[in-house]
Design an enzyme around this catalytic site. Structure first.
Site, PDB file in Angstrom:
ATOM      1  N   LYS A  25       0.822  -1.215   0.000  1.00  0.00           N
ATOM      2  CA  LYS A  25       0.000   0.000   0.000  1.00  0.00           C
ATOM      3  C   LYS A  25       0.860   1.272   0.000  1.00  0.00           C
ATOM      4  O   LYS A  25       2.075   1.214   0.251  1.00  0.00           O
ATOM      5  CB  LYS A  25      -0.927  -0.032   1.215  1.00  0.00           C
ATOM      6  CG  LYS A  25      -1.946  -1.186   1.168  1.00  0.00           C
ATOM      7  CD  LYS A  25      -2.971  -1.054   2.289  1.00  0.00           C
ATOM      8  CE  LYS A  25      -3.979  -2.190   2.237  1.00  0.00           C
ATOM      9  NZ  LYS A  25      -5.065  -2.007   3.228  1.00  0.00           N
TER      10      LYS A  25
ATOM     11  N   TYR B  42     -12.360  -2.362  -4.000  1.00  0.00           N
ATOM     12  CA  TYR B  42     -12.882  -2.542  -2.639  1.00  0.00           C
ATOM     13  C   TYR B  42     -14.413  -2.449  -2.600  1.00  0.00           C
ATOM     14  O   TYR B  42     -14.978  -2.159  -1.534  1.00  0.00           O
ATOM     15  CB  TYR B  42     -12.273  -1.501  -1.703  1.00  0.00           C
ATOM     16  CG  TYR B  42     -10.867  -1.835  -1.236  1.00  0.00           C
ATOM     17  CD1 TYR B  42     -10.620  -2.979  -0.478  1.00  0.00           C
ATOM     18  CD2 TYR B  42      -9.788  -1.006  -1.525  1.00  0.00           C
ATOM     19  CE1 TYR B  42      -9.340  -3.288  -0.027  1.00  0.00           C
ATOM     20  CE2 TYR B  42      -8.502  -1.307  -1.074  1.00  0.00           C
ATOM     21  CZ  TYR B  42      -8.289  -2.450  -0.324  1.00  0.00           C
ATOM     22  OH  TYR B  42      -7.025  -2.770   0.127  1.00  0.00           O
TER      23      TYR B  42
ATOM     24  N   PHE C 166     -15.742   2.877   6.841  1.00  0.00           N
ATOM     25  CA  PHE C 166     -14.356   3.253   6.533  1.00  0.00           C
ATOM     26  C   PHE C 166     -14.073   3.320   5.033  1.00  0.00           C
ATOM     27  O   PHE C 166     -12.946   3.603   4.619  1.00  0.00           O
ATOM     28  CB  PHE C 166     -13.376   2.282   7.211  1.00  0.00           C
ATOM     29  CG  PHE C 166     -13.572   0.825   6.858  1.00  0.00           C
ATOM     30  CD1 PHE C 166     -13.058   0.301   5.670  1.00  0.00           C
ATOM     31  CD2 PHE C 166     -14.255  -0.030   7.708  1.00  0.00           C
ATOM     32  CE1 PHE C 166     -13.223  -1.028   5.345  1.00  0.00           C
ATOM     33  CE2 PHE C 166     -14.435  -1.379   7.386  1.00  0.00           C
ATOM     34  CZ  PHE C 166     -13.914  -1.871   6.209  1.00  0.00           C
TER      35      PHE C 166
ATOM     36  N   ARG D 221      -1.357 -14.376   4.315  1.00  0.00           N
ATOM     37  CA  ARG D 221      -2.087 -13.728   5.415  1.00  0.00           C
ATOM     38  C   ARG D 221      -1.327 -13.876   6.734  1.00  0.00           C
ATOM     39  O   ARG D 221      -1.316 -12.979   7.563  1.00  0.00           O
ATOM     40  CB  ARG D 221      -3.513 -14.283   5.509  1.00  0.00           C
ATOM     41  CG  ARG D 221      -4.331 -13.815   4.297  1.00  0.00           C
ATOM     42  CD  ARG D 221      -5.755 -14.264   4.356  1.00  0.00           C
ATOM     43  NE  ARG D 221      -6.519 -13.567   5.371  1.00  0.00           N
ATOM     44  CZ  ARG D 221      -6.992 -12.327   5.243  1.00  0.00           C
ATOM     45  NH1 ARG D 221      -6.748 -11.623   4.145  1.00  0.00           N
ATOM     46  NH2 ARG D 221      -7.700 -11.789   6.199  1.00  0.00           N
TER      47      ARG D 221
ATOM     48  N   THR E 135      -5.120  -7.399  10.459  1.00  0.00           N
ATOM     49  CA  THR E 135      -5.462  -6.178   9.722  1.00  0.00           C
ATOM     50  C   THR E 135      -5.079  -4.929  10.514  1.00  0.00           C
ATOM     51  O   THR E 135      -4.550  -3.971   9.960  1.00  0.00           O
ATOM     52  CB  THR E 135      -6.995  -6.156   9.441  1.00  0.00           C
ATOM     53  OG1 THR E 135      -7.328  -7.356   8.757  1.00  0.00           O
ATOM     54  CG2 THR E 135      -7.390  -4.959   8.591  1.00  0.00           C
TER      55      THR E 135
ATOM     56  N   ARG F 230       2.878  -6.376   8.980  1.00  0.00           N
ATOM     57  CA  ARG F 230       2.145  -5.231   9.542  1.00  0.00           C
ATOM     58  C   ARG F 230       2.735  -4.794  10.882  1.00  0.00           C
ATOM     59  O   ARG F 230       2.791  -3.601  11.176  1.00  0.00           O
ATOM     60  CB  ARG F 230       0.660  -5.564   9.642  1.00  0.00           C
ATOM     61  CG  ARG F 230      -0.019  -5.474   8.266  1.00  0.00           C
ATOM     62  CD  ARG F 230      -1.400  -6.036   8.312  1.00  0.00           C
ATOM     63  NE  ARG F 230      -2.159  -5.781   7.090  1.00  0.00           N
ATOM     64  CZ  ARG F 230      -3.144  -6.568   6.675  1.00  0.00           C
ATOM     65  NH1 ARG F 230      -3.491  -7.634   7.369  1.00  0.00           N
ATOM     66  NH2 ARG F 230      -3.792  -6.272   5.563  1.00  0.00           N
TER      67      ARG F 230
ATOM     68  N   ASN G  94      -2.006   0.209   6.619  1.00  0.00           N
ATOM     69  CA  ASN G  94      -1.553  -1.067   7.201  1.00  0.00           C
ATOM     70  C   ASN G  94      -0.634  -1.858   6.267  1.00  0.00           C
ATOM     71  O   ASN G  94      -0.581  -3.084   6.314  1.00  0.00           O
ATOM     72  CB  ASN G  94      -2.740  -1.897   7.698  1.00  0.00           C
ATOM     73  CG  ASN G  94      -3.649  -2.386   6.588  1.00  0.00           C
ATOM     74  OD1 ASN G  94      -3.532  -1.944   5.448  1.00  0.00           O
ATOM     75  ND2 ASN G  94      -4.547  -3.302   6.907  1.00  0.00           N
TER      76      ASN G  94
ATOM     77  N   HIS H 153      -2.119  -5.460   1.530  1.00  0.00           N
ATOM     78  CA  HIS H 153      -3.402  -6.158   1.384  1.00  0.00           C
ATOM     79  C   HIS H 153      -3.085  -7.544   0.849  1.00  0.00           C
ATOM     80  O   HIS H 153      -2.172  -7.707   0.042  1.00  0.00           O
ATOM     81  CB  HIS H 153      -4.316  -5.428   0.380  1.00  0.00           C
ATOM     82  CG  HIS H 153      -5.470  -6.284  -0.084  1.00  0.00           C
ATOM     83  ND1 HIS H 153      -6.623  -6.414   0.638  1.00  0.00           N
ATOM     84  CD2 HIS H 153      -5.601  -7.099  -1.165  1.00  0.00           C
ATOM     85  CE1 HIS H 153      -7.439  -7.255   0.009  1.00  0.00           C
ATOM     86  NE2 HIS H 153      -6.838  -7.681  -1.084  1.00  0.00           N
TER      87      HIS H 153
ATOM     88  N   GLU I  94      -9.360 -10.981  -7.684  1.00  0.00           N
ATOM     89  CA  GLU I  94      -8.440  -9.853  -7.470  1.00  0.00           C
ATOM     90  C   GLU I  94      -7.263  -9.898  -8.448  1.00  0.00           C
ATOM     91  O   GLU I  94      -6.813  -8.857  -8.936  1.00  0.00           O
ATOM     92  CB  GLU I  94      -7.946  -9.859  -6.021  1.00  0.00           C
ATOM     93  CG  GLU I  94      -9.073  -9.555  -5.033  1.00  0.00           C
ATOM     94  CD  GLU I  94      -8.605  -9.469  -3.588  1.00  0.00           C
ATOM     95  OE1 GLU I  94      -7.418  -9.742  -3.308  1.00  0.00           O
ATOM     96  OE2 GLU I  94      -9.440  -9.104  -2.738  1.00  0.00           O
TER      97      GLU I  94
END
Ligand code: CMP
Length: 137
Positions: A9, A49, A57, A85, A91, A102, A112, A115, A126
């Site tokens: 990100k 998203y 949010f 993950r 998250t 993270r 964060n 993704h 995706e």
């Protein structure tokens, strides 16, 4: 063998930790089958998203995701979805286990750092959002 989508990100790109994050993947058995740096448009981020469009949010998330360039990658390996993950951590970075991406690189739940697809089914959707089949090799 699975494939999953990763996004580094804008916060992590701005910090200059693209290489460090890609190294976490490669050092843990995830092959980079495709990767590119790009600036998302508002329409891109809203579409990507869309599943969160009713969440409070959503607006902040979209604003954040277009605040600077991102790096999108296809990661390939055994149990790639769950492995990625695990490497990312929770998250909310405040809840992320020590040593996760993270915990090490993220500031807060919006910024964060990364993704990752949350299921094999979403991973396929995706990946197709960002890459054509001939870009994945
Ligand atoms: P990501 O895995 O990219 O998926 C959706 C993103 O929304 C998530 O990471 C967070 O960065 C962001 N977000 C902000 N607030 C929340 C929240 N309360 N719950 C889940 N995700 C949130």
């Amino acid at each position: 063998m699975e494939r999953t989508l990763s996004i580094i990100k804008p916060d992590a790109v701005a910090k200059g930790v693209i290489g460090k994050i890609l190294d976490r993947f490669e050092s843990n058995g995830l092959r980079i089958a495709a990767t590119k740096k790009m600036q998302l448009s508002r329409a891109d981020a809203e579409a990507f998203y869309a599943v969160h469009s009713e969440r409070p949010f959503f607006r902040d998330l979209v604003d954040f995701m277009i605040s600077g360039p991102v790096v999108v990658s296809v990661l390939e390996g055994e149990n790639a979805v769950s492995k990625n993950r695990k490497l990312m951590g929770a998250t909310n970075p405040k809840e992320a286990e020590a040593g996760t991406i993270r915990a090490d690189f993220a500031q807060n739940i919006d910024a964060n750092a990364v993704h990752g697809s949350d299921s094999l089914e979403n991973a396929a959707v995706e990946i197709a959002f960002f890459f054509s089949t001939r870009e994945i090799c």
